[in-house]
Design an enzyme around this catalytic site. Structure first.
Site, PDB file in Angstrom:
ATOM      1  N   GLY A   1      -6.374   1.173  -5.390  1.00  0.00           N
ATOM      2  CA  GLY A   1      -7.081   2.036  -6.434  1.00  0.00           C
ATOM      3  C   GLY A   1      -8.195   2.956  -6.022  1.00  0.00           C
ATOM      4  O   GLY A   1      -8.316   3.043  -4.759  1.00  0.00           O
TER       5      GLY A   1
ATOM      6  N   SER B   1     -21.463  -4.717  -1.375  1.00  0.00           N
ATOM      7  CA  SER B   1     -21.298  -3.596  -0.239  1.00  0.00           C
ATOM      8  C   SER B   1     -20.683  -4.312   0.729  1.00  0.00           C
ATOM      9  O   SER B   1     -21.192  -5.149   1.807  1.00  0.00           O
ATOM     10  CB  SER B   1     -22.773  -2.899   0.112  1.00  0.00           C
ATOM     11  OG  SER B   1     -23.412  -2.644  -0.851  1.00  0.00           O
TER      12      SER B   1
ATOM     13  N   ASP C   1       0.899  -1.044  -0.190  1.00  0.00           N
ATOM     14  CA  ASP C   1       0.162   0.000   0.035  1.00  0.00           C
ATOM     15  C   ASP C   1       0.883   1.185   0.121  1.00  0.00           C
ATOM     16  O   ASP C   1       2.101   1.170   0.453  1.00  0.00           O
ATOM     17  CB  ASP C   1      -0.871  -0.049   1.229  1.00  0.00           C
ATOM     18  CG  ASP C   1      -2.241   0.639   1.059  1.00  0.00           C
ATOM     19  OD1 ASP C   1      -2.083   1.898   0.567  1.00  0.00           O
ATOM     20  OD2 ASP C   1      -3.278   0.014   0.973  1.00  0.00           O
TER      21      ASP C   1
ATOM     22  N   ASP D   1       3.422   2.279  -4.821  1.00  0.00           N
ATOM     23  CA  ASP D   1       2.156   2.791  -5.672  1.00  0.00           C
ATOM     24  C   ASP D   1       2.159   2.095  -6.889  1.00  0.00           C
ATOM     25  O   ASP D   1       3.100   1.854  -7.673  1.00  0.00           O
ATOM     26  CB  ASP D   1       2.551   4.345  -6.186  1.00  0.00           C
ATOM     27  CG  ASP D   1       1.556   5.006  -6.356  1.00  0.00           C
ATOM     28  OD1 ASP D   1       0.646   4.600  -7.277  1.00  0.00           O
ATOM     29  OD2 ASP D   1       1.516   6.425  -5.846  1.00  0.00           O
TER      30      ASP D   1
ATOM     31  N   TYR E   1     -15.916   5.386 -12.564  1.00  0.00           N
ATOM     32  CA  TYR E   1     -15.677   4.166 -11.592  1.00  0.00           C
ATOM     33  C   TYR E   1     -16.227   2.778 -12.187  1.00  0.00           C
ATOM     34  O   TYR E   1     -15.232   1.735 -12.055  1.00  0.00           O
ATOM     35  CB  TYR E   1     -16.073   4.254 -10.240  1.00  0.00           C
ATOM     36  CG  TYR E   1     -15.917   3.112  -9.197  1.00  0.00           C
ATOM     37  CD1 TYR E   1     -14.762   2.905  -8.706  1.00  0.00           C
ATOM     38  CD2 TYR E   1     -16.960   2.492  -8.602  1.00  0.00           C
ATOM     39  CE1 TYR E   1     -14.596   1.710  -7.906  1.00  0.00           C
ATOM     40  CE2 TYR E   1     -16.893   1.451  -7.763  1.00  0.00           C
ATOM     41  CZ  TYR E   1     -15.600   0.830  -7.260  1.00  0.00           C
ATOM     42  OH  TYR E   1     -15.406   0.020  -6.645  1.00  0.00           O
TER      43      TYR E   1
ATOM     44  N   SER F   1     -16.428  -4.710  -9.433  1.00  0.00           N
ATOM     45  CA  SER F   1     -17.569  -4.051  -8.226  1.00  0.00           C
ATOM     46  C   SER F   1     -18.918  -4.221  -9.033  1.00  0.00           C
ATOM     47  O   SER F   1     -18.858  -4.272 -10.382  1.00  0.00           O
ATOM     48  CB  SER F   1     -17.208  -2.610  -8.380  1.00  0.00           C
ATOM     49  OG  SER F   1     -18.490  -1.854  -7.805  1.00  0.00           O
ATOM     50  N   ASN F   2     -19.960  -4.270  -8.178  1.00  0.00           N
ATOM     51  CA  ASN F   2     -21.271  -4.423  -8.900  1.00  0.00           C
ATOM     52  C   ASN F   2     -21.608  -2.996  -9.861  1.00  0.00           C
ATOM     53  O   ASN F   2     -22.378  -3.182 -10.557  1.00  0.00           O
ATOM     54  CB  ASN F   2     -22.388  -4.454  -7.898  1.00  0.00           C
ATOM     55  CG  ASN F   2     -22.519  -3.264  -7.085  1.00  0.00           C
ATOM     56  OD1 ASN F   2     -23.239  -2.250  -7.345  1.00  0.00           O
ATOM     57  ND2 ASN F   2     -21.657  -2.773  -5.956  1.00  0.00           N
TER      58      ASN F   2
END
Ligand code: 15L
Length: 269
Positions: free
Chosen positions: A71, A163, A32, A49, A134, A109-110
Site C-alpha cells: 500500500g 520508525s 508485489d 496488485d 495515511y 502505523s503510529n
C-alpha cells in the site's frame, strides 16, 4: 501457520522479513507489483496488485497467514490513499476471508494515533487520533481487522509500526522514541504469525527504547522480547542538535502532524 503470504514484499519491511524468515516456513509466498527477483527454495513469487481483488483471491489460495504490508506507506493525496490503503486493504482482507485464511497480520502505523500528545504515555487502547489521510487509512485497516475477527472469526494482529529505517539505525531525535530495529521487526512479525491463539490484538512495532512513549505491555503475551534500544545512538544523534518542528514535537506522530496544519495546537488536549 505454515503457508505465509507477504504483500508488499519488495518494500523495506518486506525485504527484511524475506531475509529473516528464510527457511522458517514451508511456504513463503511473496507478492508485489515491483519485481521480487527469483524465488529461493521454499519461496513463491507473485506479481499482483492489491487493487485487483480477483488477483488477491488467487494469491491468498492455500495460505494460512497473510502479512499485509502493501500500500501507500507515507502521507499522500486521496487519489493514492483511497485505492491502495482503503480499497486495496479491503481487497486483501476480503480475499483472505474467501480463501479461508486463518490469520492476518496488518502493518498499521503510529500515525493512527499521531495526534495524541507526546507528554502522555499511551497504550494500545487509546482512541484513534490520526494525523494524516495515511493515518486515517491505518485506522480503517485496524477497524477492518476488528470486523473480520468478530464477524468472520479470523485471527488479526495490527502492528502500529514506529520508525523502521534502512540502514538499520535511528536517524533523528524522534526516532529515539519510535525506532524498531530490523531484527526486532522480524521477531515481532514472527511472534504474531506463530502464536497459537489470539482473536484480535493491537501492538506497537517498536524496539525496547528507553525513550519510548508507548506502553507495549500488550505485546508481551506474544512472547515479543525486543533486543534493541535506540539509546545507544542517542548521544550521537542529539549532538547533531537536530530540533523537531514546534508542532511535531508535541505529538506522537511527529513530522506528520504539521503537514497542512491549519488548526490550533492548544485545542488538541
Ligand atoms: C510510518 O508509518 C511511515 O511508513 C514511515 O515512512 C515513517 O514516517 C514512520 O511512520 C514514522 O513515523 O517514523
Amino acid at each position: 501457520m505454515t503457508r505465509i503470504l507477504i504483500t508488499g514484499a519488495a518494500g523495506q519491511i518486506g525485504k527484511a522479513l524475506r531475509e529473516g524468515f528464510r527457511g522458517s516456513y514451508p511456504l513463503l509466498r511473496l507478492l508485489d507489483v515491483t519485481p521480487l527477483g527469483a524465488a529461493a527454495s521454499g519461496e513463491e513469487v507473485v506479481s499482483a496488485d492489491i487493487r485487483d481483488i480477483a488477483a488477491m483471491e488467487g494469491a491468498t489460495a492455500g495460505i494460512d497467514c497473510v502479512v499485509h504490508l502493501a500500500g501507500q506507506s507515507t502521507e499522500a493525496g486521496w487519489d493514492k490513499v483511497l485505492p491502495l490503503n482503503i480499497e486495496g486493504c479491503y481487497n486483501v482482507f476480503e480475499a483472505a476471508r474467501r480463501s479461508g485464511v486463518k490469520r492476518i497480520v496488518f502493518a498499521s502505523s503510529n500515525h493512527a494515533i499521531g495526534f495524541h500528545r507526546r507528554e502522555r504515555f499511551i497504550d494500545n487502547a487509546v482512541l484513534p487520533r490520526p494525523d494524516t489521510r495515511y493515518g486515517v487509512s491505518k485506522v480503517f485497516g485496524e477497524a477492518l481487522g476488528r470486523l473480520y475477527a468478530d464477524k468472520y472469526g479470523l485471527s488479526v494482529a495490527c502492528l502500529r509500526i514506529g520508525s523502521f529505517v534502512t540502514p538499520d539505525r535511528p536517524t533523528d531525535a524522534r526516532q529515539l522514541l519510535t525506532w524498531i530495529s530490523h531484527r526486532d521487526m522480524v521477531q515481532l512479525m514472527r511472534r504474531c504469525i506463530d502464536h497459537p491463539h489470539y482473536h484480535f490484538v493491537v501492538v506497537y512495532g517498536v524496539s525496547n527504547n528507553l525513550r519510548s512513549r508507548w506502553d507495549n505491555t500488550n505485546a508481551k503475551f506474544l512472547g515479543y522480547r525486543p533486543q534493541d534500544d535506540s539509546e545507544k545512538f542517542a548521544a550521537e544523534i542529539l549532538a547533531q542538535g537536530n530540533k523537531e518542528n514546534e508542532i511535531a514535537a508535541q505529538f506522537h506522530g511527529g513530522f506528520y502532524t504539521p503537514m497542512e496544519f491549519a488548526g490550533d495546537p492548544d485545542a488538541i488536549e
